[in-house]
Design a protein around this motif. Structure first.
Motif, PDB file in Angstrom:
ATOM      1  N   PHE A 161      -2.276  -8.995   8.234  1.00 13.23           N
ATOM      2  CA  PHE A 161      -1.522  -7.835   7.601  1.00 13.23           C
ATOM      3  C   PHE A 161      -2.294  -7.355   6.198  1.00 13.23           C
ATOM      4  O   PHE A 161      -2.754  -8.262   5.545  1.00 13.23           O
ATOM      5  N   ASP A 162      -2.087  -6.139   5.918  1.00 14.86           N
ATOM      6  CA  ASP A 162      -2.818  -5.580   4.725  1.00 14.86           C
ATOM      7  C   ASP A 162      -1.675  -5.853   3.845  1.00 14.86           C
ATOM      8  O   ASP A 162      -0.680  -4.960   3.861  1.00 14.86           O
ATOM      9  N   ILE A 163      -1.858  -6.693   2.577  1.00 11.00           N
ATOM     10  CA  ILE A 163      -0.797  -6.947   1.853  1.00 11.00           C
ATOM     11  C   ILE A 163      -1.056  -6.225   0.435  1.00 11.00           C
ATOM     12  O   ILE A 163      -2.222  -6.394  -0.144  1.00 11.00           O
ATOM     13  N   ALA A 164      -0.046  -5.509  -0.141  1.00 16.60           N
ATOM     14  CA  ALA A 164      -0.517  -4.888  -1.406  1.00 16.60           C
ATOM     15  C   ALA A 164       0.257  -5.566  -2.445  1.00 16.60           C
ATOM     16  O   ALA A 164       1.294  -5.999  -2.302  1.00 16.60           O
ATOM     17  N   GLU A 165       0.045  -5.249  -3.819  1.00 20.34           N
ATOM     18  CA  GLU A 165       0.693  -5.944  -4.813  1.00 20.34           C
ATOM     19  C   GLU A 165       1.549  -4.715  -5.788  1.00 20.34           C
ATOM     20  O   GLU A 165       0.799  -3.694  -6.127  1.00 20.34           O
ATOM     21  N   ILE A 166       2.596  -4.825  -5.854  1.00 21.13           N
ATOM     22  CA  ILE A 166       3.318  -4.008  -6.615  1.00 21.13           C
ATOM     23  C   ILE A 166       4.261  -4.399  -7.720  1.00 21.13           C
ATOM     24  O   ILE A 166       4.304  -5.654  -7.821  1.00 21.13           O
ATOM     25  N   ILE A 167       4.647  -3.658  -8.735  1.00 20.88           N
ATOM     26  CA  ILE A 167       5.540  -4.183  -9.720  1.00 20.88           C
ATOM     27  C   ILE A 167       6.801  -3.492  -9.874  1.00 20.88           C
ATOM     28  O   ILE A 167       7.087  -2.453  -9.607  1.00 20.88           O
ATOM     29  N   GLU A 168       8.008  -4.250  -9.697  1.00 23.40           N
ATOM     30  CA  GLU A 168       9.363  -4.014  -9.831  1.00 23.40           C
ATOM     31  C   GLU A 168       9.849  -4.583 -10.825  1.00 23.40           C
ATOM     32  O   GLU A 168       9.873  -5.841 -11.194  1.00 23.40           O
ATOM     33  N   GLY A 169      10.623  -3.837 -11.812  1.00 25.97           N
ATOM     34  CA  GLY A 169      10.885  -4.400 -13.487  1.00 25.97           C
ATOM     35  C   GLY A 169       9.604  -5.146 -13.936  1.00 25.97           C
ATOM     36  O   GLY A 169       8.772  -4.287 -14.248  1.00 25.97           O
ATOM     37  N   THR A 170       9.684  -6.427 -14.149  1.00 26.44           N
ATOM     38  CA  THR A 170       8.499  -6.790 -14.917  1.00 26.44           C
ATOM     39  C   THR A 170       8.007  -7.988 -13.766  1.00 26.44           C
ATOM     40  O   THR A 170       7.008  -8.778 -14.147  1.00 26.44           O
ATOM     41  N   THR A 171       8.442  -7.688 -12.465  1.00 27.83           N
ATOM     42  CA  THR A 171       7.997  -8.937 -11.493  1.00 27.83           C
ATOM     43  C   THR A 171       7.015  -8.247 -10.502  1.00 27.83           C
ATOM     44  O   THR A 171       6.977  -7.207  -9.991  1.00 27.83           O
ATOM     45  N   LYS A 172       5.885  -9.092 -10.429  1.00 33.60           N
ATOM     46  CA  LYS A 172       4.777  -8.685  -9.308  1.00 33.60           C
ATOM     47  C   LYS A 172       5.227  -9.224  -7.826  1.00 33.60           C
ATOM     48  O   LYS A 172       5.972 -10.254  -7.588  1.00 33.60           O
ATOM     49  N   LEU A 173       5.293  -8.095  -6.868  1.00 34.06           N
ATOM     50  CA  LEU A 173       5.818  -8.299  -5.717  1.00 34.06           C
ATOM     51  C   LEU A 173       4.499  -8.282  -4.812  1.00 34.06           C
ATOM     52  O   LEU A 173       3.630  -7.146  -4.524  1.00 34.06           O
ATOM     53  N   LEU A 174       4.329  -8.915  -3.634  1.00 39.36           N
ATOM     54  CA  LEU A 174       3.290  -8.830  -2.433  1.00 39.36           C
ATOM     55  C   LEU A 174       4.263  -8.327  -1.358  1.00 39.36           C
ATOM     56  O   LEU A 174       5.125  -8.998  -0.770  1.00 39.36           O
ATOM     57  N   VAL A 175       3.726  -6.973  -0.900  1.00 38.97           N
ATOM     58  CA  VAL A 175       4.464  -6.393   0.005  1.00 38.97           C
ATOM     59  C   VAL A 175       3.368  -5.918   1.204  1.00 38.97           C
ATOM     60  O   VAL A 175       2.344  -5.517   1.002  1.00 38.97           O
ATOM     61  N   PRO A 176       4.055  -5.605   2.550  1.00 36.71           N
ATOM     62  CA  PRO A 176       2.903  -4.979   3.383  1.00 36.71           C
ATOM     63  C   PRO A 176       2.702  -3.481   2.805  1.00 36.71           C
ATOM     64  O   PRO A 176       3.633  -2.834   2.692  1.00 36.71           O
ATOM     65  N   ARG A 177       1.398  -3.123   2.859  1.00 36.52           N
ATOM     66  CA  ARG A 177       1.118  -1.889   2.572  1.00 36.52           C
ATOM     67  C   ARG A 177       1.715  -0.751   2.941  1.00 36.52           C
ATOM     68  O   ARG A 177       2.109   0.185   2.427  1.00 36.52           O
ATOM     69  N   GLU A 178       1.909  -0.978   4.341  1.00 35.96           N
ATOM     70  CA  GLU A 178       2.668   0.080   5.044  1.00 35.96           C
ATOM     71  C   GLU A 178       4.000   0.482   4.679  1.00 35.96           C
ATOM     72  O   GLU A 178       4.627   1.488   4.733  1.00 35.96           O
ATOM     73  N   SER A 179       4.595  -0.383   3.789  1.00 33.17           N
ATOM     74  CA  SER A 179       6.109  -0.507   3.484  1.00 33.17           C
ATOM     75  C   SER A 179       5.849   0.447   2.467  1.00 33.17           C
ATOM     76  O   SER A 179       6.845   1.414   2.151  1.00 33.17           O
ATOM     77  N   ILE A 180       4.849   0.792   1.786  1.00 30.07           N
ATOM     78  CA  ILE A 180       4.723   1.769   0.511  1.00 30.07           C
ATOM     79  C   ILE A 180       4.311   3.099   0.885  1.00 30.07           C
ATOM     80  O   ILE A 180       4.456   4.299   0.540  1.00 30.07           O
ATOM     81  N   THR A 181       3.397   2.932   2.076  1.00 20.17           N
ATOM     82  CA  THR A 181       2.498   4.548   2.572  1.00 20.17           C
ATOM     83  C   THR A 181       3.405   4.948   3.560  1.00 20.17           C
ATOM     84  O   THR A 181       3.289   6.315   3.936  1.00 20.17           O
ATOM     85  N   GLU A 182       4.113   4.290   4.490  1.00 19.06           N
ATOM     86  CA  GLU A 182       4.905   4.796   5.643  1.00 19.06           C
ATOM     87  C   GLU A 182       6.332   5.271   5.209  1.00 19.06           C
ATOM     88  O   GLU A 182       6.869   4.712   4.401  1.00 19.06           O
ATOM     89  N   ILE A 183       6.666   6.359   6.039  1.00 18.42           N
ATOM     90  CA  ILE A 183       8.315   6.769   5.808  1.00 18.42           C
ATOM     91  C   ILE A 183       9.175   5.733   6.117  1.00 18.42           C
ATOM     92  O   ILE A 183      10.149   5.751   5.462  1.00 18.42           O
ATOM     93  N   VAL A 184       9.096   5.230   7.274  1.00 21.55           N
ATOM     94  CA  VAL A 184       9.881   4.109   8.172  1.00 21.55           C
ATOM     95  C   VAL A 184       9.100   2.761   7.677  1.00 21.55           C
ATOM     96  O   VAL A 184       8.046   2.526   8.235  1.00 21.55           O
ATOM     97  N   PRO A 185       9.654   1.945   6.681  1.00 17.83           N
ATOM     98  CA  PRO A 185       8.720   0.791   6.446  1.00 17.83           C
ATOM     99  C   PRO A 185       8.664  -0.224   7.839  1.00 17.83           C
ATOM    100  O   PRO A 185       9.590  -0.165   8.582  1.00 17.83           O
ATOM    101  N   PRO A 186       7.586  -1.034   8.057  1.00 15.18           N
ATOM    102  CA  PRO A 186       7.457  -1.784   9.159  1.00 15.18           C
ATOM    103  C   PRO A 186       8.241  -2.950   9.178  1.00 15.18           C
ATOM    104  O   PRO A 186       8.656  -3.652   8.122  1.00 15.18           O
ATOM    105  N   LYS A 187       8.571  -3.599  10.301  1.00 10.41           N
ATOM    106  CA  LYS A 187       9.260  -4.578  10.151  1.00 10.41           C
ATOM    107  C   LYS A 187       8.494  -6.070  10.425  1.00 10.41           C
ATOM    108  O   LYS A 187       8.754  -7.282  10.148  1.00 10.41           O
ATOM    109  N   GLU A 188       7.197  -5.749  10.390  1.00  6.17           N
ATOM    110  CA  GLU A 188       6.167  -6.813  10.590  1.00  6.17           C
ATOM    111  C   GLU A 188       5.329  -6.870   9.394  1.00  6.17           C
ATOM    112  O   GLU A 188       4.898  -5.639   9.220  1.00  6.17           O
TER     113      GLU A 188
END
Length: 379
Positions: A6-33
């Motif tokens: 899977f394509d994993i992206a790094e984002i920041i919420e608050g001051t915390t770095k989070l690794l999330v599926p890239r499609e969670s950020i780019t797609e209207i409906v976040p994927p379940k996988e």
């Protein structure tokens, strides 16, 4: 399937770095996988951070955070990283791919006070259900209804601790499936303009029924309504609840009169029409003013959305107001006229000797002790 697929992206919420599926950020409906992550639920997690921080600042005892349905662990990772008073965080999920990504996020933030568990939620919480081993804060954030997890959630929360519960089965809570609502929450809703308040009170009523069976009392500290979810924050006390706080919301759809009552009433006292009833549900307070003020004070200590501050200010104003709110559109529709400004109707109600405030549950909603006929008159 491995995380590397899977394509994993790094984002920041608050001051915390989070690794999330890239499609969670780019797609209207976040994927379940490989695991579901909703970036639009950031506000929900922001509220959790300031609520948990405010609670722990005034808690004398061990500070342990248990997250039963963590997914990628965004909430638990933020608690571990941003709330410095937390001694131990344990996040649990049945999805090994989600936990593996959460572990990578923990290493990215160099977190030392966090553990991981791969287990069914009630099996996980049962490991923390004995006295001396319970969580200070227990977080339950499921897809759909939390009703099946309430029993084990209460048992895993220490005396004086906090239980935080989310519900996302909005269609059920708003009356589309009445029988399902009765099975899950022990009561039924009615379709009205303040349906989200009824939904929250049904959630609280369900928790009250389970807590009563366990001789446990809870005090609602804060409730939240946003997008697709409702969330309640409760202080758990290991003693029987002596209050009569389960009842009904009684609503007349003809004239708009509504009231909160311990018992059902067949006919409207104003127009004589047959009443509609929501419940049994929680009829007590939904907010604790002192705790809200502590949460508001915490907003300056964290990088959270400005919406948190605005919502909390409204909550403080409505904390001691009557149950159920009105909306500008509802009153205008009954009078077949245009809505007036929210500030104006509140001002007029105050000048006429009534209590009135905005509500955090609806941007055009207001609470007042004036009855529906007085409100129409002022419009």
């Amino acid at each position: 399937m491995q995380n590397s697929d899977f394509d994993i992206a790094e984002i920041i919420e608050g001051t915390t770095k989070l690794l999330v599926p890239r499609e969670s950020i780019t797609e209207i409906v976040p994927p379940k996988e490989p695991a579901f992550f909703n970036p639009r639920a950031k506000l929900n997690r922001d509220f959790s951070i300031i609520a948990y921080s405010a609670f722990l600042k005034n808690f004398d005892g061990p500070k342990i955070f248990l997250e039963g349905l963590s997914g990628l662990g965004a909430r638990g990772l933020r608690v571990s990283n941003e709330i410095k008073s937390v001694e131990k965080v344990v996040i649990n999920d049945l999805n090994p791919s989600a936990l593996e990504i959460a572990k990578r996020s923990a290493r990215l933030n160099e977190l030392k006070n966090i553990d991981f568990s791969e287990n069914e939620i009630c099996r996980f919480l049962s490991d923390y259900s004995k006295k001396g081993n319970r969580g200070t804060i227990v977080d339950i954030d499921p897809f759909g209804s939390p009703s099946r997890y309430i029993d084990c959630g209460i048992r895993a929360t220490m005396h004086g601790g906090m239980l935080s519960v989310t519900a996302t089965d909005l269609q059920v809570l708003h009356g589309l499936f009445q029988n399902a609502c009765k099975r899950r929450y022990g009561g039924t809703p009615i379709k009205v303009e303040y349906g989200n308040e009824i939904a929250i009170r049904l959630i609280l009523g369900c928790i009250r029924s389970v807590a009563g069976r366990l001789d446990i009392e809870f005090i609602p500290l804060f409730v939240e309504s946003d997008m697709h979810y409702y969330r309640v924050y409760l202080k758990i006390l290991n003693r029987p609840d002596q209050e009569e706080n389960l009842g009904y919301i009684i609503h007349c759809k003809k004239c708009g009169k509504r009231e909160v009552s311990l018992e059902k009433k067949t006919n409207c006292e104003s127009c004589g029409e047959k009443n509609h009833h929501a419940g049994p549900l929680w009829i007590g307070k939904m907010f604790d003013k002192k705790f809200l003020e502590q949460m508001l004070d915490e907003t300056k200590n964290f990088q959270v959305d400005k919406t948190c501050e605005r919502v909390l200010q409204k909550c403080i104003l409505e904390e001691d107001m009557p149950g159920t709110y009105y909306t500008l559109d509802e009153i205008a529709s009954r009078l077949k006229t245009s809505p007036i400004r929210l500030e104006k109707i509140i001002e007029v109600l105050h000048e006429s000797g009534f209590k009135a405030s905005q509500t955090c549950l609806n941007p055009t909603g207001f609470r007042t002790d004036a009855d529906i006929e007085k409100i129409k008159e002022f419009f």
